[in-house]
Motif scaffolding. Sequence first.
Motif, PDB file in Angstrom:
ATOM      1  N   ALA A  50       6.835 -22.458  56.723  1.00 17.11           N
ATOM      2  CA  ALA A  50       7.804 -23.488  57.083  1.00 17.11           C
ATOM      3  C   ALA A  50       8.953 -22.848  57.855  1.00 17.11           C
ATOM      4  O   ALA A  50       9.228 -21.649  57.700  1.00 17.11           O
ATOM      5  CB  ALA A  50       8.329 -24.210  55.841  1.00 17.11           C
ATOM      6  N   ILE A  51       9.611 -23.673  58.637  1.00 19.25           N
ATOM      7  CA  ILE A  51      10.747 -23.197  59.443  1.00 19.25           C
ATOM      8  C   ILE A  51      11.810 -24.281  59.472  1.00 19.25           C
ATOM      9  O   ILE A  51      11.506 -25.463  59.625  1.00 19.25           O
ATOM     10  CB  ILE A  51      10.278 -22.819  60.867  1.00 19.25           C
ATOM     11  CG1 ILE A  51      11.411 -22.217  61.693  1.00 19.25           C
ATOM     12  CG2 ILE A  51       9.632 -24.003  61.580  1.00 19.25           C
ATOM     13  CD1 ILE A  51      10.932 -21.575  62.993  1.00 19.25           C
ATOM     14  N   THR A  58      12.708 -18.914  57.850  1.00 21.57           N
ATOM     15  CA  THR A  58      11.279 -19.166  57.729  1.00 21.57           C
ATOM     16  C   THR A  58      10.801 -18.770  56.339  1.00 21.57           C
ATOM     17  O   THR A  58      11.465 -17.993  55.630  1.00 21.57           O
ATOM     18  CB  THR A  58      10.484 -18.377  58.776  1.00 21.57           C
ATOM     19  OG1 THR A  58      10.779 -16.979  58.632  1.00 21.57           O
ATOM     20  CG2 THR A  58      10.829 -18.813  60.184  1.00 21.57           C
ATOM     21  N   TYR A  59       9.644 -19.281  55.980  1.00 23.34           N
ATOM     22  CA  TYR A  59       9.111 -19.052  54.634  1.00 23.34           C
ATOM     23  C   TYR A  59       7.596 -19.024  54.761  1.00 23.34           C
ATOM     24  O   TYR A  59       7.026 -19.894  55.427  1.00 23.34           O
ATOM     25  CB  TYR A  59       9.573 -20.183  53.717  1.00 23.34           C
ATOM     26  CG  TYR A  59       9.267 -20.009  52.259  1.00 23.34           C
ATOM     27  CD1 TYR A  59       8.695 -21.049  51.533  1.00 23.34           C
ATOM     28  CD2 TYR A  59       9.563 -18.840  51.575  1.00 23.34           C
ATOM     29  CE1 TYR A  59       8.428 -20.915  50.182  1.00 23.34           C
ATOM     30  CE2 TYR A  59       9.296 -18.697  50.230  1.00 23.34           C
ATOM     31  CZ  TYR A  59       8.741 -19.741  49.541  1.00 23.34           C
ATOM     32  OH  TYR A  59       8.480 -19.614  48.199  1.00 23.34           O
ATOM     33  N   GLU A  65       1.720 -13.711  54.863  1.00 13.95           N
ATOM     34  CA  GLU A  65       2.931 -12.926  55.171  1.00 13.95           C
ATOM     35  C   GLU A  65       2.537 -11.649  55.905  1.00 13.95           C
ATOM     36  O   GLU A  65       1.627 -10.931  55.511  1.00 13.95           O
ATOM     37  CB  GLU A  65       3.647 -12.580  53.859  1.00 13.95           C
ATOM     38  CG  GLU A  65       4.901 -11.760  54.039  1.00 13.95           C
ATOM     39  CD  GLU A  65       6.122 -12.613  54.303  1.00 13.95           C
ATOM     40  OE1 GLU A  65       6.363 -13.527  53.514  1.00 13.95           O
ATOM     41  OE2 GLU A  65       6.835 -12.339  55.287  1.00 13.95           O
ATOM     42  N   GLY A  66       3.226 -11.392  57.023  1.00 11.03           N
ATOM     43  CA  GLY A  66       2.940 -10.199  57.802  1.00 11.03           C
ATOM     44  C   GLY A  66       1.858 -10.374  58.847  1.00 11.03           C
ATOM     45  O   GLY A  66       1.710  -9.522  59.741  1.00 11.03           O
ATOM     46  N   ARG A  67       1.108 -11.455  58.763  1.00 15.41           N
ATOM     47  CA  ARG A  67       0.035 -11.706  59.751  1.00 15.41           C
ATOM     48  C   ARG A  67       0.340 -12.909  60.627  1.00 15.41           C
ATOM     49  O   ARG A  67      -0.035 -12.954  61.799  1.00 15.41           O
ATOM     50  CB  ARG A  67      -1.301 -11.942  59.042  1.00 15.41           C
ATOM     51  CG  ARG A  67      -1.773 -10.768  58.212  1.00 15.41           C
ATOM     52  CD  ARG A  67      -3.208 -10.996  57.688  1.00 15.41           C
ATOM     53  NE  ARG A  67      -3.298 -12.151  56.819  1.00 15.41           N
ATOM     54  CZ  ARG A  67      -4.125 -13.177  57.024  1.00 15.41           C
ATOM     55  NH1 ARG A  67      -4.925 -13.188  58.080  1.00 15.41           N
ATOM     56  NH2 ARG A  67      -4.160 -14.185  56.163  1.00 15.41           N
ATOM     57  N   PHE A  68       0.995 -13.915  60.037  1.00 16.47           N
ATOM     58  CA  PHE A  68       1.303 -15.147  60.752  1.00 16.47           C
ATOM     59  C   PHE A  68       2.799 -15.202  61.050  1.00 16.47           C
ATOM     60  O   PHE A  68       3.622 -14.711  60.262  1.00 16.47           O
ATOM     61  CB  PHE A  68       0.937 -16.372  59.913  1.00 16.47           C
ATOM     62  CG  PHE A  68      -0.530 -16.605  59.729  1.00 16.47           C
ATOM     63  CD1 PHE A  68      -1.486 -15.665  60.081  1.00 16.47           C
ATOM     64  CD2 PHE A  68      -0.977 -17.804  59.169  1.00 16.47           C
ATOM     65  CE1 PHE A  68      -2.846 -15.889  59.899  1.00 16.47           C
ATOM     66  CE2 PHE A  68      -2.327 -18.048  58.972  1.00 16.47           C
ATOM     67  CZ  PHE A  68      -3.252 -17.090  59.342  1.00 16.47           C
ATOM     68  N   LEU A  81       2.383 -21.568  65.654  1.00  8.35           N
ATOM     69  CA  LEU A  81       1.926 -20.685  64.587  1.00  8.35           C
ATOM     70  C   LEU A  81       1.065 -19.604  65.224  1.00  8.35           C
ATOM     71  O   LEU A  81      -0.059 -19.876  65.661  1.00  8.35           O
ATOM     72  CB  LEU A  81       1.133 -21.448  63.530  1.00  8.35           C
ATOM     73  CG  LEU A  81       0.634 -20.600  62.365  1.00  8.35           C
ATOM     74  CD1 LEU A  81       1.811 -20.007  61.574  1.00  8.35           C
ATOM     75  CD2 LEU A  81      -0.264 -21.420  61.431  1.00  8.35           C
ATOM     76  N   GLN A  82       1.623 -18.409  65.314  1.00  9.24           N
ATOM     77  CA  GLN A  82       0.886 -17.265  65.824  1.00  9.24           C
ATOM     78  C   GLN A  82       0.152 -16.620  64.659  1.00  9.24           C
ATOM     79  O   GLN A  82       0.775 -16.227  63.677  1.00  9.24           O
ATOM     80  CB  GLN A  82       1.836 -16.256  66.475  1.00  9.24           C
ATOM     81  CG  GLN A  82       1.154 -15.006  66.975  1.00  9.24           C
ATOM     82  CD  GLN A  82       0.211 -15.271  68.138  1.00  9.24           C
ATOM     83  OE1 GLN A  82       0.553 -16.005  69.066  1.00  9.24           O
ATOM     84  NE2 GLN A  82      -0.962 -14.664  68.104  1.00  9.24           N
ATOM     85  N   MET A  83      -1.163 -16.529  64.774  1.00 16.26           N
ATOM     86  CA  MET A  83      -1.984 -15.998  63.690  1.00 16.26           C
ATOM     87  C   MET A  83      -2.694 -14.740  64.177  1.00 16.26           C
ATOM     88  O   MET A  83      -3.511 -14.809  65.108  1.00 16.26           O
ATOM     89  CB  MET A  83      -3.009 -17.048  63.242  1.00 16.26           C
ATOM     90  CG  MET A  83      -2.376 -18.377  62.842  1.00 16.26           C
ATOM     91  SD  MET A  83      -3.569 -19.555  62.175  1.00 16.26           S
ATOM     92  CE  MET A  83      -4.597 -19.824  63.610  1.00 16.26           C
ATOM     93  N   ASN A  84      -2.372 -13.632  63.554  1.00 15.41           N
ATOM     94  CA  ASN A  84      -2.969 -12.342  63.906  1.00 15.41           C
ATOM     95  C   ASN A  84      -3.785 -11.818  62.731  1.00 15.41           C
ATOM     96  O   ASN A  84      -3.631 -12.271  61.597  1.00 15.41           O
ATOM     97  CB  ASN A  84      -1.883 -11.340  64.271  1.00 15.41           C
ATOM     98  CG  ASN A  84      -1.074 -11.758  65.484  1.00 15.41           C
ATOM     99  OD1 ASN A  84      -1.589 -12.425  66.387  1.00 15.41           O
ATOM    100  ND2 ASN A  84       0.182 -11.387  65.513  1.00 15.41           N
ATOM    101  N   SER A  85      -4.626 -10.847  63.027  1.00 13.15           N
ATOM    102  CA  SER A  85      -5.456 -10.215  61.981  1.00 13.15           C
ATOM    103  C   SER A  85      -6.160 -11.266  61.131  1.00 13.15           C
ATOM    104  O   SER A  85      -6.147 -11.197  59.896  1.00 13.15           O
ATOM    105  CB  SER A  85      -4.589  -9.305  61.100  1.00 13.15           C
ATOM    106  OG  SER A  85      -3.935  -8.327  61.856  1.00 13.15           O
ATOM    107  N   LEU A  86      -6.766 -12.204  61.782  1.00 11.52           N
ATOM    108  CA  LEU A  86      -7.396 -13.313  61.074  1.00 11.52           C
ATOM    109  C   LEU A  86      -8.563 -12.846  60.221  1.00 11.52           C
ATOM    110  O   LEU A  86      -9.294 -11.905  60.577  1.00 11.52           O
ATOM    111  CB  LEU A  86      -7.853 -14.375  62.060  1.00 11.52           C
ATOM    112  CG  LEU A  86      -6.711 -15.263  62.586  1.00 11.52           C
ATOM    113  CD1 LEU A  86      -7.116 -15.972  63.870  1.00 11.52           C
ATOM    114  CD2 LEU A  86      -6.300 -16.275  61.526  1.00 11.52           C
TER     115      LEU A  86
END
Length: 128
Positions: A50-51, A58-59, A65-68, A81-86
């Motif tokens: 959430a933002i 942000t929460y 946590e740490g990936r998105f 929503l940037q999603m990394n290391s999926l």
Amino acid sequence: QVQLVESGGGLVQAGGSLRLSCAASGRTFRSYAMGWFRQAPGKEREFVTAIRWSGGSTYYADSVEGRFTVSRDNAKNTVYLQMNSLKPEDTAVYYCAASDYSGTYLYILKVRNAYNYWGQGTQVTVSS
């Protein structure tokens, strides 16, 4: 009244990245906190992030946590929503939502009932 439309979902390999967008209609977008939730088949819809309306707070759920990373551009009425290391377990339909909550406690935005408006969702599939 706020209408929300998500986009950017798709199929990606594990370890890859995707960026979801949520476009909002309505002049009052900037006054709403925004959240992302997801729902996997056979599971409850769960909180992702959430933002606040200002973007200053942000929460995140522990699982992302740490990936998105969530962000918003109030000038464009859009939240991202940037999603990394999926991971395969990130596979779900992702929903954005708008909340008129402006209180002190950001954890309130983990709760589905805190949100007034919901988008239709976008599918994210992560293959192993």
